[in-house]
Design a protein around this motif. Sequence first.
Motif, short mmCIF file in Angstrom:
data_model
loop_
_atom_site.label_atom_id
_atom_site.label_comp_id
_atom_site.label_asym_id
_atom_site.label_seq_id
_atom_site.Cartn_x
_atom_site.Cartn_y
_atom_site.Cartn_z
N ARG A 12 -2.24 -44.57 118.41
CA ARG A 12 -1.94 -43.28 117.80
C ARG A 12 -0.53 -43.23 117.19
N ASP A 34 -5.37 -36.73 119.50
CA ASP A 34 -6.58 -36.81 118.68
C ASP A 34 -6.58 -35.74 117.59
N HIS A 72 -4.08 -36.56 114.91
CA HIS A 72 -4.61 -37.66 114.12
C HIS A 72 -5.62 -37.16 113.08
#
Length: 233
Positions: free
Chosen positions: A150, A118, A121
């Motif tokens: 992802r 996360d 990203h």
Amino acid sequence: MSETSTLPATSGFDWHGFDAYLFDIDGTLLNSRDWVHYNAFHTALQHVYQCDARIDNVPVHGNTDIGILRAAAALCGVGGERFEHGLVEAQKLMAGEVEKHADQLRPELCPSIRELLDRLHVEGKLMGVCTGNLQRIGWTKLKAAGIRDRFAVGGFSDHHEFRADIFRHAMEQATNRLGSNAKACFIGDTPNDIHAAQKLGMPVVAVATGIYPIEQLQALHPTHCVPCCKELL
């Protein structure tokens, strides 16, 4: 860098200094708590090669699906042209078996993987996988783990039996997207991951979330070595 150059481990390692991050799957992103992939090997060995050998008797960690199939088939005396002739069918059968039983997959994400992905990203980093899994199997595992979205690129063993070639293919995909000057880092959990990255002269982070202890990984001089990906947050 040359094909044989290596990068020494350094306490000044800058994890955030890369444009692309290429992760191994098994033992690095997740550990499988099921028998789906394992059973797929034996289905292919039995139906394609009439071989009753078990993959328990060959090295699997850091190996590739093709390498595992080849080694297991050899235990039954299957090799050479006979093995190669059945390889495409065996790969299709394995991938089909994993997809058919995808509801039985029980992937367990390694510590802090979701948080790490996360964060990368949000930072706009390109993420990919470089794995010994066949492509359909690798993507199916990541989908079951809830992290498929992802990853934009992937290197798999469908056409590359050896890990360095898989890593090279993943790197080529990354540079095709980001340009030839893009900086990439590999992340893996086995000695073979370290060796593959070093053969390409590329940085590699070793994580001790597979079967290999951190001391054994560190002794191979990866660029950086951590107990788990939590240390990279």
